[in-house]
Design an enzyme around this catalytic site. Structure first.
Site, PDB file in Angstrom:
ATOM      1  N   GLU A 131      39.950 -35.580 -53.065  1.00  0.00           N
ATOM      2  CA  GLU A 131      40.116 -35.117 -51.681  1.00  0.00           C
ATOM      3  C   GLU A 131      41.575 -35.259 -51.255  1.00  0.00           C
ATOM      4  O   GLU A 131      42.330 -36.012 -51.887  1.00  0.00           O
ATOM      5  CB  GLU A 131      39.205 -35.923 -50.742  1.00  0.00           C
ATOM      6  CG  GLU A 131      39.409 -37.418 -50.852  1.00  0.00           C
ATOM      7  CD  GLU A 131      38.220 -38.216 -50.288  1.00  0.00           C
ATOM      8  OE1 GLU A 131      38.226 -38.436 -49.079  1.00  0.00           O
ATOM      9  OE2 GLU A 131      37.334 -38.598 -51.069  1.00  0.00           O
ATOM     10  N   LYS A 143      44.942 -36.494 -49.585  1.00  0.00           N
ATOM     11  CA  LYS A 143      45.395 -37.778 -49.060  1.00  0.00           C
ATOM     12  C   LYS A 143      46.124 -37.473 -47.754  1.00  0.00           C
ATOM     13  O   LYS A 143      47.245 -36.961 -47.752  1.00  0.00           O
ATOM     14  CB  LYS A 143      46.320 -38.464 -50.061  1.00  0.00           C
ATOM     15  CG  LYS A 143      46.765 -39.821 -49.595  1.00  0.00           C
ATOM     16  CD  LYS A 143      47.469 -40.555 -50.720  1.00  0.00           C
ATOM     17  CE  LYS A 143      47.957 -41.926 -50.338  1.00  0.00           C
ATOM     18  NZ  LYS A 143      48.641 -42.055 -49.092  1.00  0.00           N
ATOM     19  N   ASP A 174      48.224 -37.821 -44.496  1.00  0.00           N
ATOM     20  CA  ASP A 174      49.379 -38.666 -44.209  1.00  0.00           C
ATOM     21  C   ASP A 174      49.339 -39.113 -42.744  1.00  0.00           C
ATOM     22  O   ASP A 174      49.995 -38.545 -41.881  1.00  0.00           O
ATOM     23  CB  ASP A 174      50.657 -37.877 -44.502  1.00  0.00           C
ATOM     24  CG  ASP A 174      51.852 -38.789 -44.625  1.00  0.00           C
ATOM     25  OD1 ASP A 174      51.657 -40.014 -44.687  1.00  0.00           O
ATOM     26  OD2 ASP A 174      52.980 -38.272 -44.662  1.00  0.00           O
ATOM     27  N   TYR A 181      36.844 -40.844 -44.576  1.00  0.00           N
ATOM     28  CA  TYR A 181      36.742 -40.689 -46.025  1.00  0.00           C
ATOM     29  C   TYR A 181      36.086 -41.863 -46.744  1.00  0.00           C
ATOM     30  O   TYR A 181      36.069 -41.911 -47.962  1.00  0.00           O
ATOM     31  CB  TYR A 181      38.112 -40.423 -46.639  1.00  0.00           C
ATOM     32  CG  TYR A 181      39.197 -41.395 -46.203  1.00  0.00           C
ATOM     33  CD1 TYR A 181      39.119 -42.743 -46.498  1.00  0.00           C
ATOM     34  CD2 TYR A 181      40.290 -40.935 -45.486  1.00  0.00           C
ATOM     35  CE1 TYR A 181      40.102 -43.615 -46.097  1.00  0.00           C
ATOM     36  CE2 TYR A 181      41.286 -41.808 -45.081  1.00  0.00           C
ATOM     37  CZ  TYR A 181      41.184 -43.146 -45.392  1.00  0.00           C
ATOM     38  OH  TYR A 181      42.146 -44.020 -44.991  1.00  0.00           O
ATOM     39  N   LYS A 218      50.264 -38.852 -56.011  1.00  0.00           N
ATOM     40  CA  LYS A 218      51.326 -38.469 -55.065  1.00  0.00           C
ATOM     41  C   LYS A 218      52.018 -37.201 -55.550  1.00  0.00           C
ATOM     42  O   LYS A 218      52.440 -37.143 -56.710  1.00  0.00           O
ATOM     43  CB  LYS A 218      52.367 -39.590 -54.966  1.00  0.00           C
ATOM     44  CG  LYS A 218      51.861 -40.839 -54.265  1.00  0.00           C
ATOM     45  CD  LYS A 218      51.944 -40.631 -52.753  1.00  0.00           C
ATOM     46  CE  LYS A 218      51.608 -41.875 -51.977  1.00  0.00           C
ATOM     47  NZ  LYS A 218      52.642 -42.854 -51.908  1.00  0.00           N
ATOM     48  N   CYS A 267      88.192 -46.430 -39.976  1.00  0.00           N
ATOM     49  CA  CYS A 267      86.873 -46.471 -39.338  1.00  0.00           C
ATOM     50  C   CYS A 267      86.718 -45.263 -38.420  1.00  0.00           C
ATOM     51  O   CYS A 267      87.594 -44.995 -37.593  1.00  0.00           O
ATOM     52  CB  CYS A 267      86.723 -47.768 -38.535  1.00  0.00           C
ATOM     53  SG  CYS A 267      85.221 -47.781 -37.542  1.00  0.00           S
ATOM     54  N   CYS A 291      86.693 -46.887 -34.636  1.00  0.00           N
ATOM     55  CA  CYS A 291      87.821 -47.590 -34.020  1.00  0.00           C
ATOM     56  C   CYS A 291      89.149 -47.312 -34.705  1.00  0.00           C
ATOM     57  O   CYS A 291      90.205 -47.696 -34.213  1.00  0.00           O
ATOM     58  CB  CYS A 291      87.556 -49.092 -33.994  1.00  0.00           C
ATOM     59  SG  CYS A 291      87.647 -49.839 -35.634  1.00  0.00           S
ATOM     60  N   CYS A 334      84.391 -51.641 -42.101  1.00  0.00           N
ATOM     61  CA  CYS A 334      85.300 -51.814 -40.978  1.00  0.00           C
ATOM     62  C   CYS A 334      85.242 -53.305 -40.639  1.00  0.00           C
ATOM     63  O   CYS A 334      84.154 -53.830 -40.364  1.00  0.00           O
ATOM     64  CB  CYS A 334      84.826 -50.992 -39.782  1.00  0.00           C
ATOM     65  SG  CYS A 334      85.627 -51.472 -38.251  1.00  0.00           S
ATOM     66  N   CYS A 373      85.351 -53.582 -32.957  1.00  0.00           N
ATOM     67  CA  CYS A 373      84.949 -52.179 -33.121  1.00  0.00           C
ATOM     68  C   CYS A 373      83.726 -51.912 -32.233  1.00  0.00           C
ATOM     69  O   CYS A 373      82.677 -52.550 -32.385  1.00  0.00           O
ATOM     70  CB  CYS A 373      84.614 -51.897 -34.581  1.00  0.00           C
ATOM     71  SG  CYS A 373      83.904 -50.265 -34.844  1.00  0.00           S
TER      72      CYS A 373
HETATM   73  S1  IVH Z   1      40.422 -44.035 -49.750  1.00  0.00           S
HETATM   74  C1  IVH Z   1      39.730 -48.487 -50.828  1.00  0.00           C
HETATM   75  N1  IVH Z   1      40.847 -41.541 -49.112  1.00  0.00           N
HETATM   76  O1  IVH Z   1      45.939 -43.698 -48.227  1.00  0.00           O
HETATM   77  C2  IVH Z   1      39.874 -47.020 -50.660  1.00  0.00           C
HETATM   78  N2  IVH Z   1      42.503 -43.137 -48.506  1.00  0.00           N
HETATM   79  O2  IVH Z   1      47.581 -45.221 -50.173  1.00  0.00           O
HETATM   80  C3  IVH Z   1      40.252 -46.648 -49.305  1.00  0.00           C
HETATM   81  N3  IVH Z   1      44.376 -42.212 -47.254  1.00  0.00           N
HETATM   82  O3  IVH Z   1      45.177 -46.924 -47.115  1.00  0.00           O
HETATM   83  C4  IVH Z   1      41.182 -45.512 -49.223  1.00  0.00           C
HETATM   84  N4  IVH Z   1      43.671 -40.128 -47.218  1.00  0.00           N
HETATM   85  O4  IVH Z   1      45.194 -45.001 -45.386  1.00  0.00           O
HETATM   86  C5  IVH Z   1      41.332 -42.794 -49.089  1.00  0.00           C
HETATM   87  N5  IVH Z   1      41.063 -39.311 -48.557  1.00  0.00           N
HETATM   88  C6  IVH Z   1      41.538 -40.539 -48.528  1.00  0.00           C
HETATM   89  C7  IVH Z   1      42.760 -40.858 -47.900  1.00  0.00           C
HETATM   90  C8  IVH Z   1      43.209 -42.175 -47.924  1.00  0.00           C
HETATM   91  C9  IVH Z   1      44.627 -40.967 -46.830  1.00  0.00           C
HETATM   92  C10 IVH Z   1      45.279 -43.374 -47.036  1.00  0.00           C
HETATM   93  C11 IVH Z   1      44.592 -44.633 -46.594  1.00  0.00           C
HETATM   94  C12 IVH Z   1      44.937 -45.665 -47.645  1.00  0.00           C
HETATM   95  C13 IVH Z   1      46.171 -45.082 -48.244  1.00  0.00           C
HETATM   96  C14 IVH Z   1      46.352 -45.583 -49.657  1.00  0.00           C
END
Ligand code: IVH
Length: 664
Positions: A112, A114, A116, A222, A308, A402, A405, A420, A425
């Protein structure tokens, strides 16, 4: 009366359905006027019948009270974070580690986006939302229920009447809402948020729920905590979705790592078009029953991993290079760029670090350069693109003076940075005031760099000490642009409050080289007061665990300058707290006030742990009860472990325990 009650109940139900369709399903059933008419009717009826107003009414999302601060809440189950993967190989390793644990069980994965944002835990009791808590340090978060209630995609009631029901998810701001808020802030001369995540975090920590409600936070759920009720993660998501929670539609069950990887790529391709920011994908084992078998490291579950996406890199023209000076006098070079859209925001400036960096990378003004976001926020020039126009460009030459100043810059031996070293300054002074008031130092809320500059430029303050004399300059301050009574009185209150801070904050605020926030705390924990620290010699400082000779020497050097001692004395006279109380040490510790039972064989004698817990304000008890917060379990733990499991007590091993203390 009975009829009115029925009408109200019916209206509430209808409004809940309409809100769910609008905020969760993104599929409005009626137009805004019709919706408003129903809500207004409900408000009117409730006003006429105040005794029929219930806490879960859709009219009661925004409470009237502005809180002073957020209460702490210990998570029933720690909120762990995730280990990272960056390529397919990492995924294969993740999968093979799982296979080692669960040799005889086949399993599927779930992938799924992630999101942000920031994680939040929602707790319902008998179908009613009772708490919304931030992650905090994973063990203890902040109770932000009042703010969470304003998020319209979170149901205030659900049809699951369990005594205890917990779901976790990510609170976020859509890109659109983020831009709207920033545009508004810009117009009002306020600092803009760097990205949607920061904006969402800043919003959730607002003490005024009305402001929170005005910014349209959203949430994807989630993780369902009552795992024993379902076979798989995907089933549990379907279930919470059926209860009215918003679940991301891009989640997919995958049977092997190849499928996992293709879905990760598919999500990546959709990334730019999504109306919310994602920074990767999360891969989870789908079968709940395997989670305990697969297990955990001290920080992460081994049954999930965050993939990531690589930071986006774009090319653009470097238009200009300019230098800035920081509070320590260090010179940083920055690039002005032809605006370029990068990972959701428009970037027009980037850091080039120091002159050495620019020379090494052969960066020239007018060149095409590649830019990426370092650590997500600050953009960085990665390298130059050597195209046909490049050879004609002039070599760049560093500044010798600098930028603020004009004094000649120095390079200390064994360093690359230019400094500096002018004590007077002005930019350095302004930046050191900014540091002094910052969150980890004296935490003077509201004292932004803009206000500091304004006060300094108008000669109302010329150093940190003057902050504590603002009371006498009210008249002049109120004459400044955008300085109202309310703003000023809040500032004065925050300044007054800072006098009672524990002295570690003050020490950090002084900005002594190498004395960061954590070191300041260590020093004060040992010396108990600034006076004692100032009397200490190098050996005594160096002796402290985790404080090395470099830090000790820097402190000794600082103490040897007479004007520094005079500065401390002036603060003392102004009534700033110069000591560190054991009591507040406890308050800051995540285990303060928490009860522990210790069992099994640990790596050190039991007494070592007892002392550690007690010196951090925790209690050690001999037997487990419902109110025990943690069981610290070593090897061969026996009946206490079973009892703790039955009572749903947090069970932690030595590693996790030490990590909790470290996070302090
Ligand atoms: S699962 C123990 N699912 O990513 C498992 N986390 O880097 C709980 N996050 O602390 C996390 N989307 O804040 C999970 N689909 C997703 C997520 C997710 C964002 C965040 C969450 C977690 C952090 C970990």
């Amino acid at each position: 009366m009975k009829d009115i009650k029925k009408v109200i109940e019916k209206l509430k139900k209808e409004i809940n359905i309409l809100e769910h369709a609008y905020y969760v399903l993104d599929n409005p059933l009626v137009d805004d006027t019709e919706f408003d008419a129903k809500l207004n009717l409900l408000k009117k009826l409730e006003k006429e019948n105040p005794d029929l107003v219930t806490n879960d009414s859709p009219t009661q999302r925004v409470g009237g009270l502005i809180s002073e601060k957020f209460e702490k809440h210990i998570h029933k189950f720690p909120m762990l974070s995730l280990d990272n993967a960056f390529d397919k190989e990492d995924l294969l390793e993740f999968s093979s580690n799982i296979n080692k644990q669960v040799k005889f069980n086949s399993h599927s994965f779930f992938v799924e986006p992630k999101i942000d944002g920031l994680s939040i835990s929602l707790i319902y009791e008998k179908g009613k939302l009772v708490k919304g808590v931030t992650r905090g340090d994973g063990i203890q978060g902040e109770d932000v229920t009042f703010n969470v209630r304003t998020i319209r995609s979170i149901p205030l009631t659900i049809t699951d009447n369990s005594d205890y029901f917990e779901v976790r998810g990510e609170v976020f701001l859509s890109k659109k809402e983020f831009h709207r808020i920033n545009a508004e802030r810009k117009e009002q001369g306020e600092e803009i948020f760097a990205n949607p995540r920061n904006a969402a975090a800043g919003t959730l920590r607002q003490l005024n729920p009305r402001i929170v409600a005005s910014r349209k936070l959203d949430i994807y759920l989630y993780y369902y905590l009552n795992r024993e009720r379902f076979e798989t993660h995907s089933d549990s998501l379907d279930y919470i979705n059926s209860l009215g929670f918003k679940v991301n539609k891009l989640g997919k069950q995958c049977s092997n790592i190849d499928e996992v990887y293709s879905h990760i790529e598919l999500i990546k391709d959709k990334r730019i078009a999504l109306d919310y920011e994602i920074d990767g994908a999360v891969v989870k084992v789908n079968d709940f029953k395997l989670y305990d078998e697969i297990g955990y490291t001290s920080k992460f579950p081994k049954w999930a991993i965050a993939y990531k996406y690589p930071a986006e890199i774009k090319s653009t023209v470097l238009k200009e290079i300019f230098a800035t000076v920081g509070r320590t006098g260090k010179i940083t070079y920055n690039a002005i760029l032809e605006p370029v859209s990068l990972a959701g925001t428009t970037v027009q400036a980037a850091t080039l670090h120091n002159a050495e960096y620019i020379y090494q990378k052969k960066i020239k003004v007018g060149a095409n350069v590649k830019v990426k976001k370092a650590g997500d926020i600050i953009p960085e020039v990665v390298e130059v693109v050597e195209d046909e126009s490049y050879p004609d460009l002039k070599e760049w030459i560093k500044v010798d003076n600098c930028p603020a100043c004009g004094s000649y810059l120095e390079i200390f031996s064994d360093e690359v940075d230019q400094y500096c070293i002018n004590f007077n300054c002005e930019r350095k002074i302004i930046k050191s005031i900014e540091h002094f008031v910052s969150r980890d130092a004296m935490n003077i809320e509201g004292m932004s760099i803009k206000i500091i500059e304004k006060l300094y430029d108008n000669k109302i303050i010329k150093n940190v000490i003057d902050l504590y004399h603002l009371e006498n300059k009210k008249k002049e301050i109120l004459q400044l642009e955008k300085m109202g009574e309310k703003l000023l009185s809040n500032l004065l209150l925050a300044i007054e409050k800072s006098k009672t801070n524990d002295a570690n904050r003050f020490l950090f605020g002084l900005g002594i080289r190498y004395v960061g926030s954590k070191t300041s705390k260590l020093l004060l924990e040992n010396f108990k007061s600034i006076d004692n620290l100032l009397k200490a010699n190098k050996e005594e400082i160096e002796k402290i665990f985790d404080v090395g000779p470099k830090v000790a020497q820097s402190i000794i050097d600082w103490i040897s300058i007479e004007s520094n001692i005079m500065l401390v004395n002036s603060f003392k006279k102004l009534g700033l707290n110069m000591s560190y109380s054991k009591h507040s040490n406890h308050n800051n510790s995540p285990i303060a006030g928490k009860s522990f039972v210790i069992t099994g064989t640990l790596s050190k004698p039991r007494n070592y742990f007892v002392e550690l817990i007690e010196s951090n304000g925790g209690k050690v008890l001999n037997s487990i009860s419902k109110s025990t917060n943690f069981l610290l379990a070593g090897d061969e733990a026996g009946s206490k472990l079973t009892k703790a499991k039955n009572l749903n007590i947090n069970i932690i091993n030595e590693e996790v325990f030490l990590n909790i203390l470290e996070e302090e």
